[in-house]
Design a protein around this motif. Structure first.
Motif, PDB file in Angstrom:
ATOM      1  N   GLU B 176       0.828  -1.208   0.000  1.00  0.00           N
ATOM      2  CA  GLU B 176       0.000   0.000   0.000  1.00  0.00           C
ATOM      3  C   GLU B 176       0.866   1.265   0.000  1.00  0.00           C
ATOM      4  O   GLU B 176       0.562   2.234  -0.703  1.00  0.00           O
ATOM      5  CB  GLU B 176      -0.992  -0.052   1.171  1.00  0.00           C
ATOM      6  CG  GLU B 176      -1.900  -1.275   1.021  1.00  0.00           C
ATOM      7  CD  GLU B 176      -3.119  -1.306   1.936  1.00  0.00           C
ATOM      8  OE1 GLU B 176      -3.267  -0.415   2.785  1.00  0.00           O
ATOM      9  OE2 GLU B 176      -3.928  -2.244   1.784  1.00  0.00           O
ATOM     10  N   MET B 187      -6.251   2.440  -2.250  1.00  0.00           N
ATOM     11  CA  MET B 187      -6.397   1.062  -2.700  1.00  0.00           C
ATOM     12  C   MET B 187      -7.861   0.876  -3.126  1.00  0.00           C
ATOM     13  O   MET B 187      -8.761   1.510  -2.575  1.00  0.00           O
ATOM     14  CB  MET B 187      -6.047   0.083  -1.577  1.00  0.00           C
ATOM     15  CG  MET B 187      -4.683   0.326  -0.932  1.00  0.00           C
ATOM     16  SD  MET B 187      -3.304   0.557  -2.096  1.00  0.00           S
ATOM     17  CE  MET B 187      -3.083  -1.119  -2.709  1.00  0.00           C
ATOM     18  N   THR B 191      -6.089  -4.825   0.701  1.00  0.00           N
ATOM     19  CA  THR B 191      -5.137  -5.734   0.064  1.00  0.00           C
ATOM     20  C   THR B 191      -5.158  -7.117   0.729  1.00  0.00           C
ATOM     21  O   THR B 191      -5.164  -7.222   1.950  1.00  0.00           O
ATOM     22  CB  THR B 191      -3.723  -5.125   0.153  1.00  0.00           C
ATOM     23  OG1 THR B 191      -3.739  -3.877  -0.538  1.00  0.00           O
ATOM     24  CG2 THR B 191      -2.675  -6.035  -0.446  1.00  0.00           C
ATOM     25  N   MET B 221      -4.710  -7.343  -5.130  1.00  0.00           N
ATOM     26  CA  MET B 221      -4.710  -5.920  -4.780  1.00  0.00           C
ATOM     27  C   MET B 221      -5.141  -5.083  -5.980  1.00  0.00           C
ATOM     28  O   MET B 221      -5.233  -5.574  -7.101  1.00  0.00           O
ATOM     29  CB  MET B 221      -3.333  -5.477  -4.269  1.00  0.00           C
ATOM     30  CG  MET B 221      -2.113  -5.801  -5.111  1.00  0.00           C
ATOM     31  SD  MET B 221      -1.737  -4.679  -6.507  1.00  0.00           S
ATOM     32  CE  MET B 221      -1.742  -3.094  -5.747  1.00  0.00           C
TER      33      MET B 221
END
Lengths: 356, 356
Positions: B176, B187, B191, B221
Motif C-alpha cells: 500500500e 487502494m 489488500t 490488490m
C-alpha cells in the motif's frame, strides 16, 4: 461476551417490536453481531436460530470468524439465500431495518416468500441494533481508547513530519504508512491534509500542493484498531507566529474546552452544540462554524449520537463522541480541533492524547 | 466530455422510462456524473435542471468539483433538501433507482412531497446509469489502463519483496505504501496477502503470520488512479520447486488463458465462465473452483458485467473485465491468477502487465 449479550437483548426486544425474527443486511451491523468481515453477508436471528448467510468465497472465513453461527452458503448476488432461510423458518413476522434495506432487496424478498410470511419494516427510531451499538461496553470502550491513542500518536508524528517541500499527498501517505506500522488495521476514512486556503474545505482531499512556510495545515485522520474506529483533527501553523491564526485558534480551542467541560449525561446533542456556538457568537464569527459539533464513534467513525444544531440525540453514559468545532474562511483557510471523549456519569473523559 | 454526453443520453431515456426527472443517491454514480467526491450528496436531473444537493461541509468542494451543477446546500441528515428540490421542480414523475434507495429514504420522500408528485421506482434492468457506466469511453479506458499498469508495477514489486521473516501484514503495508508512492489515490479494496493454508480463503485478511519458506503467497490488490479502479492477483511459490503447486498453477493459468483467448463480444458471462470450467473439469478439480470467473471494473472494482455460473450479462465491446480463475484446498492453500482485459471487437486485450 459482546455477541451473546447482544443477541439475548435483541431477542428480548422481539415482542415489543412485534416480530418473530430479524434480518440484518448492513455489513457493519453483521460484523458487530457475528465478527464476520466478508463483503457479502446477511444475518437471520429468530428465537431458535442464529444464521449467517454468505457465498462460497467466504465459506471458510465465516466458519473461522463466526463459529457460533450456523453458516449458510448461497449465491453471491440476489436474495435467494435469505428467502430460503425465511421460508425454512416458517415464522410469520420477519423484521427488517428501514435504513439498511434497499427497495430492490425488499421487493425481491416479498416477491419470493409466501403471503403467510410478512415483512415488518422497523423504523430507525426502533432500530434495535443501532440502540445497542450506541452504548459501548467496557471491552469496547477499551478498544476505542486504544484506537484513539494510536491515532493520537500518529497525528503527533505527522505534525513533527511537516517539513519544507513536502506535499499534502506525501504527508497523508506518511501518516497512513506510520499508522499501519504501529498496527492500525486500516484508516477509518481517507486522511485529510489541507494547507493554506485549502483548509477552508472541511473535507479536503490531500493535493499535490507543497505545504508552504507561514501557513496553516489541517490534518484530520483516524484508524481502525481491533475493529473500532478513531477520529482526531489538529490544525498547525507552519512558520512564524501569526496573529489572526492565533486569535482564531484560541477561540476554536475555547469552544472545544467549554463544550467538553460542560457536557454531561442526558443533555441533547443540540444543547452541547449550542455551548460551542455561544463562544463563536460572542466573537461574532458563528457564521464561520458551518458543521455539527460532533458525532458518535464506534464500529463506524460516524454513528449515534450526533451533536449538531437540531440533534435530539441524548448523550448517555457509555457513549463515545467527538467534539470538533471548526471555523472556515474562504480564501484564507480553516481551523478545526477534534478530540474523542467517553460520556461518563460525571461528564466527559478525553480519550485522544495528542498535543495541541 | 463524459458528463455532458452522459447527461444527454440520460435525458433522452426519460421518455422510455416514463419519468420527468431522476434522483440519484449512490455516491459512486454521483461522482461519475458530477465529479463530486463528498460523502453526502444527492443528484436531481430533469430536462431543465442539474442539481447537486449536499451539506455545508462540502459547499466549497462541490463548487470546485462540480461547477456546471447547481449546488443546493441543506441539512447533513435526512431528505429535506431533496424533497424541497422535488417540490420546487413541480414535476409529476420522479424516478429513483431501486438498488440505491433505502426503504427509509423512500418513505421519507413520499411522506414529504405532494400526492400530485409520484415516485417511480426503476428496476435494475432499466437502471440507466449502470447501463451507461458499463460501457467505457476512450478517456475512461485510458484511465483504467493506467490504473491497471500501476497495480501491475506494485504487484511485481510485492513479489520481489517477499523475504524470509516478513509477515503478511507487513507485506500488505509495503504494497500500500509503494502504491501510494507511485501516485495511487487509494487502494481499490483491502489488500489480500495470504500465505500457506490461509490462501485457501479467497478473501483472506493479511495476518501477523510470517510468510514461511516453501509455501505459496497469494496477493490480490488494486488501486484507484484518476478515479478508476484496478484489480490484479498473483500467486507465488516462495521456495524450492513444488510439484503439486506447479501442476495446479499450470491448470489455473491454462483456464485463464483459454477463457481470455476464446472470449468475444456478445458472449454471456456464464459462457466465458464455462470455458474455464472445462479445463478444471478435465482435470477433475472443478469442485475446487468456488467463485465466479470475473467481473467488470471501472468506477467500482466490482461492477457489470459479471462472469459466473449463472450470469446472463453480455460481454460488449467497450466493457472492462477481470478473468480470475482460482482453486482452493482447505488445509493446503489456494491459487488464483487475475488479469484485467478490455473487450474489443476482435476479442480481449490485456491491460495488466505483471509477470506470472
Amino acid at each position: 461476551m459482546l455477541k451473546n449479550e447482544s443477541l439475548n437483548t435483541l431477542r428480548s426486544n422481539f415482542k415489543n417490536l412485534s416480530v418473530d425474527a430479524l434480518v440484518i443486511f448492513s455489513p457493519v451491523n453483521i460484523e458487530w453481531l457475528t465478527g464476520f468481515t466478508g463483503s457479502n453477508g446477511c444475518v437471520f436471528i429468530s428465537k431458535a436460530e442464529n444464521i449467517l448467510a454468505t457465498d462460497s468465497r467466504y465459506a471458510l472465513q465465516a466458519n473461522e470468524q463466526s463459529n457460533q453461527w450456523n453458516i449458510r452458503i448461497g449465491e453471491r448476488h440476489g436474495t435467494d439465500n435469505i428467502c430460503q432461510i425465511i421460508i425454512d423458518s416458517k415464522l410469520s413476522k420477519i423484521g427488517v431495518l428501514e435504513d439498511e434495506v434497499s427497495l430492490k432487496n425488499y421487493h425481491s424478498i416479498i416477491d419470493n416468500i409466501p403471503k403467510s410470511q410478512r415483512i415488518i419494516i422497523l423504523k430507525d427510531i426502533n432500530n434495535p441494533i443501532l440502540k445497542l451499538r450506541k452504548y459501548k461496553n467496557k471491552d469496547e470502550i477499551k478498544k476505542i481508547e486504544e484506537s484513539a491513542k494510536l491515532a493520537s500518536e500518529v497525528i503527533d508524528f505527522a505534525i513533527s513530519n511537516i517539513s519544507n517541500g513536502i506535499t499534502e499527498k506525501e504527508l497523508a501517505n506518511n501518516i497512513e504508512a506510520y499508522a499501519k506500522k504501529l498496527g492500525a488495521e486500516k484508516m477509518s476514512f481517507d486522511t485529510i491534509v489541507a494547507s493554506g486556503a485549502r483548509a477552508a474545505l472541511p473535507h479536503a482531499k490531500p493535493s499535490m500542493h507543497t505545504i508552504e512556510k507561514n501557513t496553516m495545515v489541517l490534518i484530520d485522520m483516524g484508524v481502525y484498531l481491533d475493529g473500532y474506529a478513531s477520529d482526531i483533527t489538529r490544525t498547525y501553523w507552519n512558520g512564524k507566529k501569526n496573529t489572526k491564526f492565533d486569535r482564531l485558534y484560541t477561540l476554536v480551542k475555547l469552544a472545544q474546552s467549554m463544550a467538553s467541560e460542560r457536557a454531561e449525561p442526558k443533555m441533547l446533542g443540540k444543547e452541547v452544540h449550542a455551548i460551542a456556538e455561544t463562544v463563536f457568537n460572542e466573537a461574532n464569527i458563528n457564521d464561520l462554524f458551518i458543521h455539527g459539533l460532533g458525532h458518535g464513534v464506534g464500529k463506524e467513525v460516524h454513528e449515534q449520537p450526533y451533536l449538531d444544531k437540531k440533534s435530539e440525540d441524548i448523550l448517555e453514559t457509555g457513549t463515545i463522541i467527538t467534539i470538533e468545532p471548526g471555523i472556515y474562511i474562504q480564501g484564507w483557510g480553516g481551523i478545526r480541533i477534534e478530540d474523542m471523549f467517553e460520556v461518563t456519569d460525571t461528564g466527559l473523559r478525553q480519550l485522544t492524547t495528542a498535543s495541541k
